[in-house]
Scaffold this motif. Structure first.
Motif, PDB file in Angstrom:
ATOM      1  N   LEU A 125     -12.417  87.310   5.305  1.00  0.00           N
ATOM      2  CA  LEU A 125     -11.109  87.940   5.159  1.00  0.00           C
ATOM      3  C   LEU A 125     -11.100  89.300   5.842  1.00  0.00           C
ATOM      4  N   VAL A 126     -10.048  89.541   6.613  1.00  0.00           N
ATOM      5  CA  VAL A 126      -9.808  90.884   7.147  1.00  0.00           C
ATOM      6  C   VAL A 126      -8.795  91.587   6.255  1.00  0.00           C
ATOM      7  N   ALA A 127      -7.633  90.957   6.100  1.00  0.00           N
ATOM      8  CA  ALA A 127      -6.591  91.522   5.250  1.00  0.00           C
ATOM      9  C   ALA A 127      -5.560  90.457   4.949  1.00  0.00           C
ATOM     10  N   ALA A 128      -4.881  90.601   3.813  1.00  0.00           N
ATOM     11  CA  ALA A 128      -3.853  89.636   3.447  1.00  0.00           C
ATOM     12  C   ALA A 128      -2.758  90.313   2.657  1.00  0.00           C
ATOM     13  N   SER A 129      -1.577  89.740   2.746  1.00  0.00           N
ATOM     14  CA  SER A 129      -0.432  90.186   1.968  1.00  0.00           C
ATOM     15  C   SER A 129      -0.147  89.139   0.902  1.00  0.00           C
ATOM     16  N   ILE A 130       0.024  89.603  -0.322  1.00  0.00           N
ATOM     17  CA  ILE A 130       0.328  88.700  -1.429  1.00  0.00           C
ATOM     18  C   ILE A 130       1.828  88.833  -1.721  1.00  0.00           C
ATOM     19  N   GLY A 131       2.550  87.802  -1.382  1.00  0.00           N
ATOM     20  CA  GLY A 131       3.979  87.790  -1.647  1.00  0.00           C
ATOM     21  C   GLY A 131       4.778  88.842  -0.905  1.00  0.00           C
ATOM     22  N   GLY A 132       4.176  89.443   0.104  1.00  0.00           N
ATOM     23  CA  GLY A 132       4.872  90.476   0.867  1.00  0.00           C
ATOM     24  C   GLY A 132       4.893  91.824   0.184  1.00  0.00           C
ATOM     25  N   ALA A 133       4.248  91.926  -0.979  1.00  0.00           N
ATOM     26  CA  ALA A 133       4.293  93.166  -1.743  1.00  0.00           C
ATOM     27  C   ALA A 133       2.926  93.819  -1.897  1.00  0.00           C
ATOM     28  N   LYS A 134       1.940  93.059  -2.292  1.00  0.00           N
ATOM     29  CA  LYS A 134       0.600  93.586  -2.517  1.00  0.00           C
ATOM     30  C   LYS A 134      -0.282  93.259  -1.321  1.00  0.00           C
ATOM     31  N   THR A 135      -1.204  94.165  -0.985  1.00  0.00           N
ATOM     32  CA  THR A 135      -2.115  93.928   0.133  1.00  0.00           C
ATOM     33  C   THR A 135      -3.550  93.896  -0.363  1.00  0.00           C
ATOM     34  N   VAL A 136      -4.352  93.079   0.292  1.00  0.00           N
ATOM     35  CA  VAL A 136      -5.772  92.959  -0.021  1.00  0.00           C
ATOM     36  C   VAL A 136      -6.548  93.115   1.274  1.00  0.00           C
ATOM     37  N   TYR A 137      -7.578  93.936   1.252  1.00  0.00           N
ATOM     38  CA  TYR A 137      -8.389  94.173   2.441  1.00  0.00           C
ATOM     39  C   TYR A 137      -9.831  93.745   2.196  1.00  0.00           C
ATOM     40  N   GLY A 138     -10.404  93.092   3.207  1.00  0.00           N
ATOM     41  CA  GLY A 138     -11.822  92.792   3.165  1.00  0.00           C
ATOM     42  C   GLY A 138     -12.625  94.066   3.350  1.00  0.00           C
ATOM     43  N   ASP A 139     -13.863  94.046   2.934  1.00  0.00           N
ATOM     44  CA  ASP A 139     -14.694  95.250   2.995  1.00  0.00           C
ATOM     45  C   ASP A 139     -14.976  95.700   4.424  1.00  0.00           C
ATOM     46  N   SER A 140     -15.044  94.734   5.344  1.00  0.00           N
ATOM     47  CA  SER A 140     -15.515  95.055   6.688  1.00  0.00           C
ATOM     48  C   SER A 140     -14.600  96.004   7.446  1.00  0.00           C
ATOM     49  N   MET A 141     -13.299  95.888   7.265  1.00  0.00           N
ATOM     50  CA  MET A 141     -12.384  96.733   8.041  1.00  0.00           C
ATOM     51  C   MET A 141     -11.549  97.655   7.177  1.00  0.00           C
ATOM     52  N   LYS A 142     -11.902  97.762   5.905  1.00  0.00           N
ATOM     53  CA  LYS A 142     -11.110  98.599   5.010  1.00  0.00           C
ATOM     54  C   LYS A 142     -11.072 100.031   5.535  1.00  0.00           C
ATOM     55  N   GLY A 143      -9.866 100.591   5.603  1.00  0.00           N
ATOM     56  CA  GLY A 143      -9.701 101.949   6.094  1.00  0.00           C
ATOM     57  C   GLY A 143      -9.440 102.032   7.583  1.00  0.00           C
ATOM     58  N   ARG A 144      -9.669 100.933   8.278  1.00  0.00           N
ATOM     59  CA  ARG A 144      -9.448 100.927   9.728  1.00  0.00           C
ATOM     60  C   ARG A 144      -8.378  99.932  10.148  1.00  0.00           C
ATOM     61  N   CYS A 145      -7.763  99.272   9.210  1.00  0.00           N
ATOM     62  CA  CYS A 145      -6.702  98.348   9.576  1.00  0.00           C
ATOM     63  C   CYS A 145      -5.570  98.427   8.557  1.00  0.00           C
ATOM     64  N   THR A 146      -4.396  98.020   9.004  1.00  0.00           N
ATOM     65  CA  THR A 146      -3.221  98.013   8.149  1.00  0.00           C
ATOM     66  C   THR A 146      -2.483  96.702   8.349  1.00  0.00           C
ATOM     67  N   ILE A 147      -2.160  96.037   7.260  1.00  0.00           N
ATOM     68  CA  ILE A 147      -1.416  94.789   7.338  1.00  0.00           C
ATOM     69  C   ILE A 147       0.008  95.021   6.861  1.00  0.00           C
ATOM     70  N   SER A 148       0.946  94.384   7.543  1.00  0.00           N
ATOM     71  CA  SER A 148       2.337  94.424   7.105  1.00  0.00           C
ATOM     72  C   SER A 148       2.890  93.010   7.212  1.00  0.00           C
ATOM     73  N   ALA A 149       3.744  92.653   6.270  1.00  0.00           N
ATOM     74  CA  ALA A 149       4.218  91.274   6.235  1.00  0.00           C
ATOM     75  C   ALA A 149       5.613  91.205   5.647  1.00  0.00           C
ATOM     76  N   ASP A 150       6.311  90.149   6.005  1.00  0.00           N
ATOM     77  CA  ASP A 150       7.654  89.905   5.499  1.00  0.00           C
ATOM     78  C   ASP A 150       7.715  88.450   5.049  1.00  0.00           C
ATOM     79  N   ASN A 151       7.802  88.235   3.733  1.00  0.00           N
ATOM     80  CA  ASN A 151       7.778  86.841   3.269  1.00  0.00           C
ATOM     81  C   ASN A 151       9.159  86.207   3.232  1.00  0.00           C
ATOM     82  N   THR A 152      10.171  86.925   3.739  1.00  0.00           N
ATOM     83  CA  THR A 152      11.467  86.283   3.967  1.00  0.00           C
ATOM     84  C   THR A 152      11.512  85.706   5.374  1.00  0.00           C
ATOM     85  N   LYS A 153      10.664  86.243   6.253  1.00  0.00           N
ATOM     86  CA  LYS A 153      10.605  85.758   7.635  1.00  0.00           C
ATOM     87  C   LYS A 153       9.282  85.035   7.931  1.00  0.00           C
TER      88      LYS A 153
END
Length: 115
Positions: free
Chosen positions: A47-75
């Motif tokens: 896992l690098v990163a994931a969005s849960i329902g478009g609201a909560k984000t989860v980051y894997g340890d390997s890239m935490k702090g160096r990546c940002t995930i954004s998501a839209d679960n309506t699209k």
């Protein structure tokens, strides 16, 4: 037929940045989770990163702090901004989406970190 289309991979120098995008089609339902995984030769997919329902984000340890995930679960879209990339992060990056109990994967996009 649900399809995930990934874009944004390529060659980047060490310390550089890259933005990956993934868009899903073929469903009327919003995702339960959507994110990015990566796999290097000889290693397990992680896992690098994931969005849960478009609201909560989860980051894997390997890239935490160096990546940002954004998501839209309506699209059903997800973007991953990766910074300060390292050569050992060269891998195929996969987009994964879950709708209910069903799991969908993209074909993967190659990211190569090299000078």
């Amino acid at each position: 037929q649900v399809q995930l289309v990934e874009s944004g991979g390529g060659l980047v120098q060490p310390g550089g940045s890259l933005r990956l995008s993934c868009a899903a089609s073929g469903t009327r339902f919003g995702f339960r989770s959507m994110g990015w995984y990566r796999q290097s030769p000889g290693k397990e997919r992680e896992l690098v990163a994931a969005s849960i329902g478009g609201a909560k984000t989860v980051y894997g340890d390997s890239m935490k702090g160096r990546c940002t995930i954004s998501a839209d679960n309506t699209k059903n879209t997800v973007n991953l901004q990766m910074n300060s990339l390292k050569p050992e992060e060269t891998a195929v990056y996969y987009c994964k989406m879950m709708i209910g109990i069903y799991e969908y994967w993209g074909q993967g996009t190659q990211v190569t970190v090299s000078s």
